[in-house]
Enzyme design. Structure first.
Site, PDB file in Angstrom:
ATOM      1  CB  CYS A   1     -35.116  17.769  -0.367  1.00  8.87           C
ATOM      2  SG  CYS A   1     -34.990  18.358  -2.063  1.00  8.87           S
TER       3      CYS A   1
ATOM      4  CG  HIS B   1     -30.950  19.778   3.247  1.00 10.20           C
ATOM      5  ND1 HIS B   1     -31.457  18.536   2.909  1.00 10.20           N
ATOM      6  CD2 HIS B   1     -31.339  20.613   2.246  1.00 10.20           C
ATOM      7  CE1 HIS B   1     -32.118  18.614   1.768  1.00 10.20           C
ATOM      8  NE2 HIS B   1     -32.062  19.867   1.341  1.00 10.20           N
TER       9      HIS B   1
ATOM     10  CD  GLU C   1     -28.449  22.542   6.697  1.00  8.63           C
ATOM     11  OE1 GLU C   1     -28.734  21.499   7.318  1.00  8.63           O
ATOM     12  OE2 GLU C   1     -27.943  22.531   5.553  1.00  8.63           O
TER      13      GLU C   1
ATOM     14  CE  LYS D   1     -28.877  16.455   0.561  1.00  2.00           C
ATOM     15  NZ  LYS D   1     -29.070  16.407   2.021  1.00  2.00           N
TER      16      LYS D   1
ATOM     17  CG  HIS E   1     -30.081  16.663  -2.940  1.00  2.00           C
ATOM     18  ND1 HIS E   1     -30.870  15.846  -2.167  1.00  2.00           N
ATOM     19  CD2 HIS E   1     -30.593  17.927  -2.788  1.00  2.00           C
ATOM     20  CE1 HIS E   1     -31.819  16.551  -1.599  1.00  2.00           C
ATOM     21  NE2 HIS E   1     -31.665  17.811  -1.951  1.00  2.00           N
TER      22      HIS E   1
ATOM     23  CG  PHE F   1     -37.505  22.536  -4.266  1.00  2.00           C
ATOM     24  CD1 PHE F   1     -36.358  23.081  -3.717  1.00  2.00           C
ATOM     25  CD2 PHE F   1     -37.498  22.254  -5.628  1.00  2.00           C
ATOM     26  CE1 PHE F   1     -35.231  23.346  -4.489  1.00  2.00           C
ATOM     27  CE2 PHE F   1     -36.380  22.515  -6.419  1.00  2.00           C
ATOM     28  CZ  PHE F   1     -35.251  23.064  -5.844  1.00  2.00           C
TER      29      PHE F   1
END
Length: 421
Positions: A167, A308, A319, A340, A345, A406
């Site tokens: 990502c 994010h 985060e 998002k 996403h 990830f």
């Protein structure tokens, strides 16, 4: 010796909230969601029945016919559309790019999932086998195909790289483009990300991981709710966003319109877990700190941070800790939002479209909202100003955008309002 400055001279996007920069930004400012019922396949038997799909996309608007499109996976077609928009927005054509030190850096996570799925379907069919696999399956499914097709479309003879850091891919592609121009290897870089994972196999895989929202199938526009107490996973999206990066003097010489300056990039690796972020945000914060140092900017000079913000419990809490570590007390004074909540996403393209929204935020003096933030999860540690539900106006001289992938891949960029020094 002074460092070469890098500016943004062109923008392009294909997204769930619009297929032009103007339309996408208008939707974001209005807090409009691009999430809806899945139409690309029959999801009736799936626990997840919603996604952020691209709507009304027509590849023929970008100089290609349907015969050519059949030789491209969906993620490649998206990049063709966004790149064509960005190149033209920057004032370039294929002819004027000839002879330039130009290349392309693309972030992509999964590649041609639609092509892979069709190949597997024919291979495993009762009358299938290796002879039934379509001949172009291999070249169409690999993740470098999108960058390769753009390089061929515009005759770019510089590097055509594809970065896969999950990502964080789109953000890292922008960072790679920044470094290539700073080093003098390029003067112009088509940089961004692209992804098309809304398929039965794609949705099925993420659903099996229990990463996707499944509680809002009847209310899809409410499903992506970063930092909200009632979030239950992210919503898979698709699309592409492209920025034209250019060396400042090169841009000035040709009288280019300059949107913003790409001033800094930082990266780090959690080295912790294949899917979960390090929950204290300690290593991810290094990517932000390094980006700020690279931009030669203090944390308190950032007015806006595009999070994010995936709408998962693990990401949003970690985060928030990351932001507090990187920005200190200033974390409580700057505006933070997750777009998002509207786009879903976009995986490998997420960092690129969020960078584009940062640029538009700087240009318009507008902080985008985090929609669906109805019950802020302060008990879960999400206690900052996430611009709930409605955007607000304000001066933005500098913005940061981070992506956390990830495998523990973390990337962050810093964008600044362009100023003549």
């Amino acid at each position: 010796m002074s460092r070469r400055r890098v500016v943004v001279t062109g923008l392009g996007v294909i997204s769930p909230v619009g297929n032009t920069v103007e339309d996408a930004w208008k939707a974001i400012k209005a807090g409009k969601s691009g999430i809806g019922p899945i139409t690309l396949f029959d999801a009736s038997s799936f626990p997840v029945k919603i996604a952020a799909e691209v709507k009304d996309f027509d590849i023929t608007r970008y100089g290609l016919d349907h015969r050519a499109a059949r030789k491209m996976a969906r993620f490649t077609q998206f990049l063709i559309g966004a790149s064509t928009q960005a190149v033209h927005d920057a004032g370039y054509t294929k002819e004027t790019l000839q002879g330039e030190k130009a290349g392309i850096m693309v972030g992509n996570c999964i590649g041609g999932l639609d092509v892979m799925e069709e190949g597997f379907r024919k291979y495993f069919a009762p009358d299938g086998g290796p002879s039934r696999i379509p001949p172009l399956t291999s070249p169409l499914m690999i993740s470098n195909e999108a960058a390769a097709n753009v390089s061929m479309l515009f005759g770019l003879h510089g590097p055509a790289w594809t970065l896969n850091t999950a990502c964080a891919s789109g953000t890292d592609a922008l960072g790679a483009g920044l470094d290539m121009i700073r080093s003098g290897r390029l003067d112009i870089c088509i940089s961004g990300g692209t992804e098309a994972t809304v398929s039965g196999f794609g949705i099925g895989c993420f659903a099996a991981l229990q990463a996707l929202s499944s509680h809002y199938n009847d209310m899809p526009q409410k499903a992506s709710r970063p930092f909200d107490r009632d979030r239950d996973g992210f919503v898979l999206g698709e699309g592409s966003a492209v920025l034209i990066l250019e060396e400042l003097k090169h841009a000035e010489k040709r009288g280019a319109h300059i949107y913003a300056e790409l001033a800094g990039f930082g990266t780090s690796s959690d080295a912790y877990h294949i899917t979960a972020p390090l929950d204290d945000g300690s290593v991810a914060s290094l990517a932000v700190t390094h980006a700020l140092e690279d931009a030669e900017i203090k944390p308190e000079e950032i007015q806006y941070y595009n999070a994010h913000g995936t709408s998962t419990h693990a990401n949003d809490a970690a985060e928030t800790k990351m932001v507090k570590r990187a920005f200190g007390d200033h974390a409580f004074h700057m505006k933070i939002s997750s777009t998002k909540s509207m786009t879903g996403h976009l995986v490998g393209a997420a960092g690129a479209i969020e960078a584009m929204f940062c640029i538009k935020a700087i240009n318009d003096g507008f902080f985008p909202p985090t929609i669906n933030l109805e019950h802020q999860d302060t008990e879960g540690g999400c206690d900052l100003d996430y611009v709930p539900n409605k955007g607000v106006e304000g001066i933005i001289d500098a913005a940061a955008s981070a992506s956390l992938g990830f495998g523990g891949h973390n990337g962050c960029i810093v964008l600044k309002k362009y100023k003549i020094l």
